[in-house]
Design a protein around this motif. Structure first.
Motif, PDB file in Angstrom:
ATOM      1  N   UNK A 187      -5.090  -4.145 -19.808  1.00  6.85           N
ATOM      2  CA  UNK A 187      -3.949  -4.792 -19.163  1.00  6.85           C
ATOM      3  C   UNK A 187      -4.349  -5.413 -17.829  1.00  6.85           C
ATOM      4  N   UNK A 188      -5.175  -4.707 -17.075  1.00  9.05           N
ATOM      5  CA  UNK A 188      -5.622  -5.243 -15.787  1.00  9.05           C
ATOM      6  C   UNK A 188      -6.484  -6.480 -16.006  1.00  9.05           C
ATOM      7  N   UNK A 225       0.805  -1.222   0.000  1.00 10.62           N
ATOM      8  CA  UNK A 225       0.000   0.000   0.000  1.00 10.62           C
ATOM      9  C   UNK A 225       0.841   1.277   0.000  1.00 10.62           C
ATOM     10  N   UNK A 226       1.984   1.238   0.690  1.00  8.02           N
ATOM     11  CA  UNK A 226       2.723   2.478   0.884  1.00  8.02           C
ATOM     12  C   UNK A 226       4.156   2.446   0.358  1.00  8.02           C
ATOM     13  N   UNK A 227       4.613   1.310  -0.128  1.00  8.18           N
ATOM     14  CA  UNK A 227       5.987   1.226  -0.589  1.00  8.18           C
ATOM     15  C   UNK A 227       6.166   1.734  -2.010  1.00  8.18           C
ATOM     16  N   UNK A 228       7.423   1.887  -2.417  1.00 13.52           N
ATOM     17  CA  UNK A 228       7.704   2.277  -3.804  1.00 13.52           C
ATOM     18  C   UNK A 228       7.604   1.046  -4.698  1.00 13.52           C
ATOM     19  N   UNK A 229       7.835   1.230  -5.998  1.00 12.74           N
ATOM     20  CA  UNK A 229       7.643   0.143  -6.961  1.00 12.74           C
ATOM     21  C   UNK A 229       8.540  -1.053  -6.654  1.00 12.74           C
ATOM     22  N   UNK A 244      -5.238  -3.555 -10.434  1.00  9.48           N
ATOM     23  CA  UNK A 244      -6.186  -2.569 -10.942  1.00  9.48           C
ATOM     24  C   UNK A 244      -5.619  -1.153 -10.973  1.00  9.48           C
ATOM     25  N   UNK A 245      -4.545  -0.923 -10.248  1.00  9.01           N
ATOM     26  CA  UNK A 245      -3.989   0.432 -10.173  1.00  9.01           C
ATOM     27  C   UNK A 245      -3.391   0.865 -11.511  1.00  9.01           C
ATOM     28  N   UNK A 246      -3.679   2.087 -11.903  1.00  7.26           N
ATOM     29  CA  UNK A 246      -3.098   2.636 -13.142  1.00  7.26           C
ATOM     30  C   UNK A 246      -1.605   2.905 -12.984  1.00  7.26           C
ATOM     31  N   UNK A 247      -1.121   2.901 -11.737  1.00  5.48           N
ATOM     32  CA  UNK A 247       0.303   3.137 -11.500  1.00  5.48           C
ATOM     33  C   UNK A 247       1.145   1.880 -11.690  1.00  5.48           C
ATOM     34  N   UNK A 248       0.508   0.704 -11.703  1.00  5.04           N
ATOM     35  CA  UNK A 248       1.248  -0.553 -11.814  1.00  5.04           C
ATOM     36  C   UNK A 248       1.723  -0.773 -13.238  1.00  5.04           C
ATOM     37  N   UNK A 249       2.920  -1.349 -13.373  1.00  5.81           N
ATOM     38  CA  UNK A 249       3.418  -1.695 -14.699  1.00  5.81           C
ATOM     39  C   UNK A 249       3.162  -3.177 -14.949  1.00  5.81           C
ATOM     40  N   UNK A 250       3.593  -3.655 -16.119  1.00 12.06           N
ATOM     41  CA  UNK A 250       3.319  -5.042 -16.505  1.00 12.06           C
ATOM     42  C   UNK A 250       3.937  -6.033 -15.531  1.00 12.06           C
ATOM     43  N   UNK A 251       5.157  -5.755 -15.058  1.00 15.74           N
ATOM     44  CA  UNK A 251       5.830  -6.675 -14.147  1.00 15.74           C
ATOM     45  C   UNK A 251       5.062  -6.808 -12.835  1.00 15.74           C
ATOM     46  N   UNK A 252       4.599  -5.680 -12.307  1.00 14.38           N
ATOM     47  CA  UNK A 252       3.881  -5.710 -11.036  1.00 14.38           C
ATOM     48  C   UNK A 252       2.577  -6.493 -11.172  1.00 14.38           C
TER      49      UNK A 252
END
Length: 490
Positions: free
Chosen positions: A331-332, A257-261, A290-298
């Protein structure tokens, strides 16, 4: 946390011509020198090298993601240097054959010649007491490769992935093999990789490897042993601390929830290891998909974590089904579908899988008319998780025979050929006959439907009628298939 071993030392597996037991049967073991591992930082990574790309391969790579136990190095480090890698090889005789069968039971990096006085479970940042006391079920990936390498050269492995696949799939003989590849010419840093069949079908397909530090009197590592759990040896025992594991899971949720990538990626790769114990983390893991901040790896790592957790906590699939029912980005949606498709890989028992399949298919079928290729593809791959291993799931396949997607109808009908129930066969054959008779459909689909008839023990009247009509088709390929099938079923 170090613990004293009882019974035979793990190093007994590396004593040439020693006779040990493997699932109760006596086997001979011998040692093979696989190469010299060059460590530039002393931080050791042990994993399937195909799990090492910083950005995972999409789609098909998910099966390999389910095998990973992180790309991070173990917490302990050793002095940089050159160290021998030894393999403990099991040799058995096959019943009724004079040929010997060999497989790798353990692998060891030797730092000193002295023997360890105690053993410590190798971990990657988390305290040993928060890990499950027994290895969880594993997920067989092909090729099933294990490798030792230094953390300094992890990022160089993706360029050699194709070489690993070619090296370990080129041999027709089902024997073990090993290879050493230099990854950094200037420093000499390399990777020692090896692969072998399992002594029995029930072996590594069900168990994951465990790595142990062998510690000397001064508390420093004298060896690192990766154990594939094929030998009947007494192993160090660790306490079962469920409360500590729950605390660790909650720490990982906070990191999500609060960490960096980078922190989120590490947390996602670890949290799936706890299986059903991490049930309360599913909502947070879904948020990363579901987050728009997530990339493909995440998203890939999150999908793998959800599959591993839901396989042991099927009640959490409801959260996954709700996410599938809601409008989400392409993507999600693809990541959600990969999570769904992998639950069956993680848990094969029909009684667990059936309610999951029922809930998920209900949502997906409702969305099928949207024409989204990801939904269609997800259902098609999901179909192949139904059937032979889950006989009570046949009715779910019958429901797919009425969908508008012709390719999906053919896939479901073909799978139903494995059912023991005549009513399922009749429904599938009628669906295939309809496809064969429809001259407006693509030739490939009609041929696929005709070819699928081979799997059925008997043909229905509708199927035979469709074949008789197709035998005089103006399409030569379809006519040939139809005539050949009629000749076989005289």
């Amino acid at each position: 946390m170090a613990v004293r071993s009882t019974g035979p030392d793990l190093l007994s597996a590396f004593e040439n011509e020693r006779v040990l037991l493997s699932r109760g049967r006596p086997v001979a073991v011998y040692t093979h020198h696989a190469g010299t591992l060059v460590l530039t930082s002393g931080r050791i990574v042990v994993c399937n090298p195909l799990t090492l790309p910083p950005r995972p391969l999409p789609g098909a790579h998910l099966l390999v993601l389910l095998t990973l136990n992180h790309r991070e190095p173990f917490s302990r480090a050793v002095p940089p240097g050159r160290y021998p890698v030894l393999l403990s090889v099991i040799r058995t005789r096959r019943t009724g054959s004079s040929a010997a069968h060999e497989s790798i039971a353990m692998a060891m990096v030797r730092f000193e010649e002295s023997r360890p006085v105690r053993w410590e479970r190798a971990t990657r940042g988390e305290p040993a007491r928060v890990l499950p006391p027994h290895p969880r079920h594993g997920y067989r990936a092909e090729p099933d490769i294990t490798a030792f390498l230094d953390a300094d050269v992890v990022e160089r492995v993706p360029d050699r992935s194709r070489q690993f696949v070619d090296t370990f799939t080129a041999h027709s003989s089902p024997m073990w093999s090993s290879t050493a590849l230099t990854l950094e010419p200037r420093s000499g840093a390399n990777i020692i990789a090896f692969s072998s069949p399992t002594p029995g079908a029930e072996s590594r397909a069900q168990g994951v490897s465990t790595s142990w530090w062998g510690l000397g009197e001064d508390g420093q590592p004298v060896c690192l042993v990766t154990d594939f759990l094929d030998l009947d040896l007494s192993r160090p025992a660790l306490p079962d601390d469920a409360e500590a594991r729950l605390g660790r899971i909650r720490d990982l949720v906070l990191q999500l929830r609060y960490g960096d990538a980078e922190m989120r990626g590490r947390a996602l790769r670890e949290i799936g290891d706890y299986g059903g114990e991490a049930a309360e983390a599913v909502e947070s893991v879904l948020e990363r998909i579901l987050s728009t901040e997530s990339d493909a790896a995440e998203r890939e790592y999150a999908a793998a974590a959800i599959a591993r957790i839901c396989a042991e906590a099927p009640e959490q699939v409801e959260l996954l089904a709700r996410a599938l029912a809601a409008p989400v980005g392409t993507e999600a949606l693809a990541a959600l579908l990969r999570a769904v498709g992998s639950i069956g890989i993680c848990r094969q028992e029909a009684r667990f899988f059936h309610p999951i399949a029922e809930r998920v298919l209900t949502v997906l079928i409702q969305r099928l008319d949207e024409g989204d290729r990801h939904i269609q593809s997800g259902i098609k791959s999901f179909v192949w998780d139904l059937g032979a291993h889950r006989p009570e799931a046949w009715d779910l396949l019958v429901r797919l025979l009425s969908t508008a997607d012709v390719e999906l109808r053919v896939a479901a009908a073909s799978r139903l050929s494995h059912s023991e129930f005549a009513t399922h066969h009749e429904a599938a054959l009628d669906a295939l006959a309809t496809v064969i008779m429809d001259e407006l459909l693509e030739l490939e689909l009609r041929v696929a439907a005709a070819s699928s008839l081979r799997a059925f023990p008997r043909l229905s009247v509708s199927a035979r009628t469709a074949l008789w009509n197709a035998a005089s088709s103006k399409q030569p390929l379809l006519a040939w298939y139809a005539r050949d099938m009629l000749r076989q079923r005289k």
